[in-house]
Write an enzyme that holds these catalytic residues in place. Sequence first.
Site, PDB file in Angstrom:
ATOM      1  N   HIS A 227       0.814  -1.223   0.000  1.00 11.21           N
ATOM      2  CA  HIS A 227       0.000   0.000   0.000  1.00 11.21           C
ATOM      3  C   HIS A 227       0.847   1.272   0.000  1.00 11.21           C
ATOM      4  O   HIS A 227       0.304   2.364  -0.183  1.00 11.21           O
ATOM      5  CB  HIS A 227      -0.936   0.027   1.215  1.00 11.21           C
ATOM      6  CG  HIS A 227      -1.983  -1.031   1.194  1.00 11.21           C
ATOM      7  ND1 HIS A 227      -2.914  -1.143   0.186  1.00 11.21           N
ATOM      8  CD2 HIS A 227      -2.250  -2.057   2.049  1.00 11.21           C
ATOM      9  CE1 HIS A 227      -3.710  -2.177   0.426  1.00 11.21           C
ATOM     10  NE2 HIS A 227      -3.328  -2.757   1.546  1.00 11.21           N
TER      11      HIS A 227
ATOM     12  N   ASP B 144      -2.570 -10.441  -2.601  1.00 17.64           N
ATOM     13  CA  ASP B 144      -3.160 -10.018  -1.322  1.00 17.64           C
ATOM     14  C   ASP B 144      -4.641  -9.679  -1.561  1.00 17.64           C
ATOM     15  O   ASP B 144      -5.027  -9.288  -2.661  1.00 17.64           O
ATOM     16  CB  ASP B 144      -2.409  -8.784  -0.803  1.00 17.64           C
ATOM     17  CG  ASP B 144      -2.806  -8.364   0.600  1.00 17.64           C
ATOM     18  OD1 ASP B 144      -2.107  -8.746   1.552  1.00 17.64           O
ATOM     19  OD2 ASP B 144      -3.834  -7.653   0.742  1.00 17.64           O
TER      20      ASP B 144
ATOM     21  N   HIS C 131      -6.220  -7.146  -0.591  1.00 16.31           N
ATOM     22  CA  HIS C 131      -6.391  -5.715  -0.885  1.00 16.31           C
ATOM     23  C   HIS C 131      -5.601  -5.313  -2.137  1.00 16.31           C
ATOM     24  O   HIS C 131      -4.542  -5.868  -2.410  1.00 16.31           O
ATOM     25  CB  HIS C 131      -5.894  -4.879   0.307  1.00 16.31           C
ATOM     26  CG  HIS C 131      -6.567  -5.218   1.608  1.00 16.31           C
ATOM     27  ND1 HIS C 131      -6.043  -6.160   2.483  1.00 16.31           N
ATOM     28  CD2 HIS C 131      -7.715  -4.772   2.158  1.00 16.31           C
ATOM     29  CE1 HIS C 131      -6.843  -6.259   3.530  1.00 16.31           C
ATOM     30  NE2 HIS C 131      -7.866  -5.433   3.369  1.00 16.31           N
TER      31      HIS C 131
ATOM     32  N   ASP D 187      -4.519 -12.901   3.356  1.00 20.92           N
ATOM     33  CA  ASP D 187      -5.759 -12.366   3.921  1.00 20.92           C
ATOM     34  C   ASP D 187      -6.963 -12.650   3.011  1.00 20.92           C
ATOM     35  O   ASP D 187      -8.078 -12.197   3.286  1.00 20.92           O
ATOM     36  CB  ASP D 187      -5.647 -10.865   4.259  1.00 20.92           C
ATOM     37  CG  ASP D 187      -4.955 -10.042   3.201  1.00 20.92           C
ATOM     38  OD1 ASP D 187      -4.644 -10.578   2.114  1.00 20.92           O
ATOM     39  OD2 ASP D 187      -4.725  -8.838   3.458  1.00 20.92           O
TER      40      ASP D 187
HETATM   41  C1  SS9 Z   1     -10.700  -3.130   7.811  1.00 23.36           C
HETATM   42  C2  SS9 Z   1      -9.749  -1.970   7.945  1.00 23.36           C
HETATM   43  C3  SS9 Z   1      -8.725  -2.045   6.883  1.00 23.36           C
HETATM   44  C4  SS9 Z   1      -6.484  -1.487   6.246  1.00 23.36           C
HETATM   45  C5  SS9 Z   1      -6.185  -2.853   5.782  1.00 23.36           C
HETATM   46  C6  SS9 Z   1      -4.810  -2.947   5.221  1.00 23.36           C
HETATM   47  C7  SS9 Z   1      -4.439  -4.337   4.859  1.00 23.36           C
HETATM   48  C8  SS9 Z   1      -3.064  -4.450   4.386  1.00 23.36           C
HETATM   49  N1  SS9 Z   1     -12.027  -2.860   8.251  1.00 23.36           N
HETATM   50  N2  SS9 Z   1      -7.520  -1.391   7.214  1.00 23.36           N
HETATM   51  S1  SS9 Z   1      -2.644  -5.974   3.615  1.00 23.36           S
HETATM   52 ZN    ZN Z   2      -4.240  -7.087   2.580  1.00 27.58          ZN
END
Ligand code: SS9
Ligand code: ZN
Length: 342
Positions: free
Chosen positions: A159, A195, A197, A284
């Site tokens: 990110h 991932d 995300h 994840d």
């Molecule tokens: C979930 C909050 C998300 C950021 C998640 C970052 C994941 C990195 N409700 N917060 S792999």
């Molecule tokens: Zn993630």
Amino acid sequence: MDVIYNPDHVLQNGKVELINGKLEPPVECPQRADSVLEAVRNAGIGQVSEPEKFGLDPIVSVHDPDYVDFLATIWDRWTEKGRSWDALPLNWVGRGMRHIKPETVDGQLSYYSFDAGTPITAGTWKAVKGSADTALTGAKRVANGARSAFSLCRPPGHHASRDYYGGYCFLNNAAIAGQYLRDNGFGRVVILDVDYHHGNGTQSIFYDRDDVLFVSIHADPLQEFPFFIGHADETGEGKGKGYNLNLPLRRGADWSVYSKALEAAYAKIRDFGAEAVVVSLGVDTYEADPISHFKLKTDDYARIGAGIAALDLPTHIIMEGGYALDAIGRNVVAFLNGFEGR
Ligand code: SS9
Ligand code: ZN
């Protein structure tokens, strides 16, 4: 396969993240990497070694030097104000506001971040630098001829962009490794991000380039963090047009859906003529992950590993997310064993 692990990752140990309107203990915690290490050791994946120290040169090849300097110094500037607790930003630019770098600590936390879920604490910079060195050490082994390497990076990186942090990420380990491979003998590199995300930072860093292809399978940004990037119509710009592939999936995706996206990713990578692959490995996507909504099972990770191995390219695997503490280790091991054909 060689495993690179940095014991100093424990220094990234925030007290709080802002999540669901509450300040809670961070899900991105030291236990994550330690449980992966334990599982990898128990499975006999390969020799575990600590990272070599690289300077800042390979880091500033993908990050803004002023941003790197901010990361290295912000904790001291924060504590000089008499604050001994985690540093978090409080506001960001809205539409029509201006991206001019403020002078103050609070202004710069806002300027260089995009969320309040990513605490900075006393040991953050040391852990973050060590995580980048973990990636660089793995990349160096691959550049020196290893078939594969696993960099057990923590904190994660995908990110983080050229000049901002968020989503638990500060330096983009996969981008730093990908650039290292480009600079050390590989003409065309693909970064495949699995991932849950979207890897917004990696996409942004390489968006206008045709020498590094970015391919990401992730939760639809209409439904999931980081929300404002990661759509299918983001295909690259300028020279980079056609060298970015986003494969967003709706919440609830299981292997039947996920495996089709993987086939599309493999086809794009083959078509590109990649000479090396960097994998942003987040687990994840697991069915029991506490912050995510895909439905992959442990055996599915072995299938992903085997599919990537079938690309038959030098492969550098980099740890990203995965928050189900009791399952991260076995899911990573399933991936690595699948990759090794075991
Ligand atoms: C979930 C909050 C998300 C950021 C998640 C970052 C994941 C990195 N409700 N917060 S792999
Ligand atoms: Zn993630």
